[in-house]
Design a protein around this motif. Structure first.
Motif, short mmCIF file in Angstrom:
data_model
loop_
_atom_site.label_atom_id
_atom_site.label_comp_id
_atom_site.label_asym_id
_atom_site.label_seq_id
_atom_site.Cartn_x
_atom_site.Cartn_y
_atom_site.Cartn_z
N MET A 123 -16.32 51.93 37.16
CA MET A 123 -13.94 52.31 36.68
C MET A 123 -14.11 50.80 36.67
N TYR A 124 -15.08 50.00 37.40
CA TYR A 124 -14.33 48.37 38.00
C TYR A 124 -15.17 47.42 36.48
N LEU A 125 -15.77 47.73 35.67
CA LEU A 125 -16.33 47.08 34.46
C LEU A 125 -15.84 47.57 33.57
N ILE A 126 -15.45 49.33 33.42
CA ILE A 126 -15.05 48.96 32.23
C ILE A 126 -12.93 48.54 32.52
N GLN A 127 -12.49 48.62 33.66
CA GLN A 127 -11.70 47.85 33.73
C GLN A 127 -11.10 46.84 33.37
N PHE A 128 -12.08 46.19 33.32
CA PHE A 128 -12.42 44.47 33.07
C PHE A 128 -13.20 44.07 32.30
N SER A 129 -13.25 45.02 31.38
CA SER A 129 -14.02 44.22 30.13
C SER A 129 -12.82 44.43 28.85
N GLU A 130 -13.10 44.36 28.08
CA GLU A 130 -12.90 44.11 26.47
C GLU A 130 -13.27 45.02 25.67
N LEU A 131 -12.76 46.08 25.17
CA LEU A 131 -12.82 46.84 24.50
C LEU A 131 -11.80 46.48 23.41
N PHE A 132 -12.65 46.38 22.13
CA PHE A 132 -11.89 46.27 20.72
C PHE A 132 -10.97 47.48 20.61
N GLY A 133 -9.50 46.96 20.27
CA GLY A 133 -8.77 47.84 19.89
C GLY A 133 -7.79 48.79 21.34
N LEU A 134 -8.80 48.20 22.64
CA LEU A 134 -7.74 49.51 23.34
C LEU A 134 -6.84 48.27 23.56
N SER A 135 -5.52 49.03 24.46
CA SER A 135 -4.77 48.09 25.06
C SER A 135 -5.41 48.50 26.99
N ARG A 136 -3.79 47.96 27.54
CA ARG A 136 -4.82 47.43 29.05
C ARG A 136 -4.05 48.97 29.90
N ARG A 137 -3.56 49.39 28.92
CA ARG A 137 -3.43 50.96 29.32
C ARG A 137 -4.56 52.09 29.17
N ASP A 138 -5.22 51.82 28.14
CA ASP A 138 -6.60 51.93 27.19
C ASP A 138 -7.24 52.07 28.55
N LEU A 139 -7.56 51.49 28.77
CA LEU A 139 -8.55 50.21 29.55
C LEU A 139 -8.80 51.23 31.09
N LEU A 140 -7.35 51.31 31.04
CA LEU A 140 -7.48 51.85 32.95
C LEU A 140 -7.94 53.41 32.96
N LEU A 141 -7.34 53.76 31.75
CA LEU A 141 -7.17 55.14 31.94
C LEU A 141 -8.30 55.63 31.35
N VAL A 142 -9.75 54.85 30.86
CA VAL A 142 -11.05 55.02 30.03
C VAL A 142 -11.97 54.50 31.85
N SER A 143 -11.16 53.59 32.48
CA SER A 143 -12.15 53.82 33.72
C SER A 143 -11.88 55.05 34.33
N LEU A 144 -10.82 54.55 34.79
CA LEU A 144 -10.51 56.34 35.66
C LEU A 144 -11.27 57.53 35.45
N VAL A 145 -11.06 57.51 34.06
CA VAL A 145 -12.09 59.64 34.03
C VAL A 145 -13.20 59.40 33.55
#
Length: 536
Positions: free
Chosen positions: A415-437
């Motif tokens: 969760m932590y690594l995903i949330q504070f990484s940059e994935l092309f095309g994803l907003s901060r909200r998107d990253l938070l959702l992906v990290s929590l899933v």
């Protein structure tokens, strides 16, 4: 950095995209650091956009935000006056519905401590809803804008292209290698921000260039390794976006190599920078008929581009006339729906992140594949659009990257690594959702006290639960890490989801794994789950 020019599509489609058969008149407004710009366009039934009118008016938002931290009352009222006039133009075009207009604010709005008061004042005065878009959204929209230019040029589509835009508050860098996005990042180095830094330090004029170059060098040293890439270390093609560079191209009478591209020789640019930099803003306005905001940013922007080009060891630069409004209009043309090509770019970015943390790629890809099958098969249950199917696949790809940190509680590390990484095309909200899933692919169900989850509204909490429940099932189906279950069918029978797997004699391992992980699905969807073998 990896190149994907020979790799096939990752996982296929996630639900169909949406097409429109009507002709629409729309507009986009960009509230930037030094100007408010508007573009009115017509979206044709085939999805192409014809620009009808553009407007631009100088404002001093960045000067406020980058020096004092907030937007002054005077600057707010300046924006109200500009947008009130724009509102009249929009009304004349019949642009009155919310779905016909998108208004965005970049770094000067996003970073202002009083951004909510600013947004509310604009809405009260004009009815326009300003959206402070984050850095990843700017990069996504920029890619949408430049994509047609890349596709029309055979050489660019078969090269490593570094796209750079030096804005007032930040510099965006996007690397597209043989048509695939391999790197994207936004650096907090911008032309106006550099100028304001020098003013705050009360830098003597004769020292301005030296100090500015030191600030620029810091970000270039971080970016240049990612931009070079490639096994052969060949020179990339450098494409520059932005009004400062279009002005330079016009002054240097650069050769136009495509309809939307011009070419500037690096040595000519170097001489031009040497001529421009010593001039005061008044002299630039008088001699070149620039506006004062443009005169203020010209020197820092050109210097940044020059140093970046030298670090990449290129001998020329291509200048594009594409801007943020082009990308915003293209995004409206597809109603914000992600194309299959764009989804693939996002997923490729996740694979790159996973490789950085030495993930089990075969397992990650397969769980993503199974997640996609589940998402599509159970659309009647979760009722989420295809974009969330991509977020589920991203979480599936990356759900075990926390193993890089520790096997203990690795789901939390993921969760932590995903949330504070940059994935092309994803907003901060998107990253938070992906990290929590990814975080909830095992162990406890989501709780209001959990970090990150506690910040979500009800809609996003439900989305996380729906997607995490699907991920748990997909992960259980590859508990053997052998990718032996490649397909299945789903049916709902007497309040029970039945997953039938063809072609296997024994699914006992997966049945045990499913029994241990199915509680979240039962809590979320109200169905028990059964896994069984089926005949071919």
């Amino acid at each position: 950095m990896s190149s994907r020019k020979n790799e096939p599509s990752l996982f296929g489609s996630v639900l169909p995209t949406i097409a429109s058969n009507t002709l629409r008149t729309v507009a986009v407004v960009d509230v930037g650091t030094s100007a408010i710009r508007m573009a009115v366009g017509e979206i044709r039934p085939d999805g192409t956009v014809r620009e009808i009118e553009t407007l631009s008016q100088a404002v001093a938002l960045g000067k406020d935000t980058f020096t004092r931290g907030d937007i002054s009352r005077g600057a707010i009222e300046d924006c109200v006056r500009v947008l009130t006039r724009y509102r009249e133009v929009l009304d004349a075009y019949g642009i009155t519905r919310p779905d016909q207009l998108r208004c965005v604010g970049t770094s000067a709005v996003r970073e202002a401590t009083n951004k909510m008061a600013f947004i509310d004042r604009i809405y009260i005065a004009t009815g326009m809803q300003i959206e402070p878009i984050d850095e990843s959204e700017v990069t996504r929209v920029t890619y949408l804008g430049i994509q047609p230019t890349l596709k029309l040029d055979h050489d660019l589509m078969h090269s490593r292209v570094v796209i750079v835009e030096v804005g007032g508050g930040s510099t965006e860098v996007l690397v597209v290698d043989h048509g695939q996005v391999t790197f994207s990042h936004t650096y907090h180095v911008g032309s106006l921000r550099l100028r304001q830094t020098l003013e705050s330090l009360r830098t003597p004029r004769e020292k301005e260039r030296e100090i500015m170059e030191n600030h620029i060098d810091r970000f270039i040293s971080q970016a240049v390794q990612q931009c070079r890439g490639g096994a052969d270390q060949s020179k990339p093609v450098l494409v520059a976006l932005g009004g400062d560079f279009r002005f330079a191209a016009g002054q240097l009478a650069a050769d136009r190599v495509e309809e939307s591209l011009a070419r500037i020789d690096l040595e000519r640019l170097s001489r031009f920078v040497n001529e421009m930099f010593p001039l005061t803003e008044d002299e630039l306005v008088h001699e070149y008929h620039l506006t004062f905001p443009d005169a203020e940013t010209l020197g820092p922007a050109l210097l940044t581009l020059l140093k970046f080009a030298r670090a990449l060891k290129v001998d020329h630069i291509r200048v594009s006339d594409v801007n943020l409004r082009d990308g915003l209009l293209r995004d409206m043309a597809v109603s914000g729906v992600w194309s299959e090509e764009f989804k693939e770019q996002v997923l490729n970015s996740a694979v790159d992140l996973g490789r950085r943390y030495a993930f089990d790629e075969a397992h990650g890809r397969h769980v993503a594949h199974l997640s996609r099958l589940l998402f599509n098969a159970l659309h009647g249950l979760h009722r989420l659009d295809g974009r969330y199917g991509v977020l589920l696949m991203l979480a599936a790809l990356l759900h075990e990257i926390g193993m890089y940190v520790s096997a203990s509680s690795y789901h939390k590390h993921s969760m932590y690594l995903i949330q504070f990484s940059e994935l092309f095309g994803l907003s901060r909200r998107d990253l938070l959702l992906v990290s929590l899933v990814a975080r909830y692919h095992r162990r406890a169900s989501p709780k209001p006290t959990h970090q990150g989850y506690a910040t979500l509204d009800r809609e996003d909490r439900v989305i996380v639960a729906k997607l995490a429940a699907l991920l748990r099932i997909a992960d259980s189906l590859d508990r053997s890490y052998s990718q032996r279950i490649k397909e299945f069918s789903c049916s709902i029978q007497s309040e029970r989801l039945v997953i039938s797997v063809p072609g296997l004699d024994d699914v006992s391992l997966e049945q045990v794994a499913l029994k241990q992980s199915v509680s979240l699905f039962e809590e979320t969807y109200g169905l028990t789950v059964m896994l069984r073998r089926s005949r071919l």
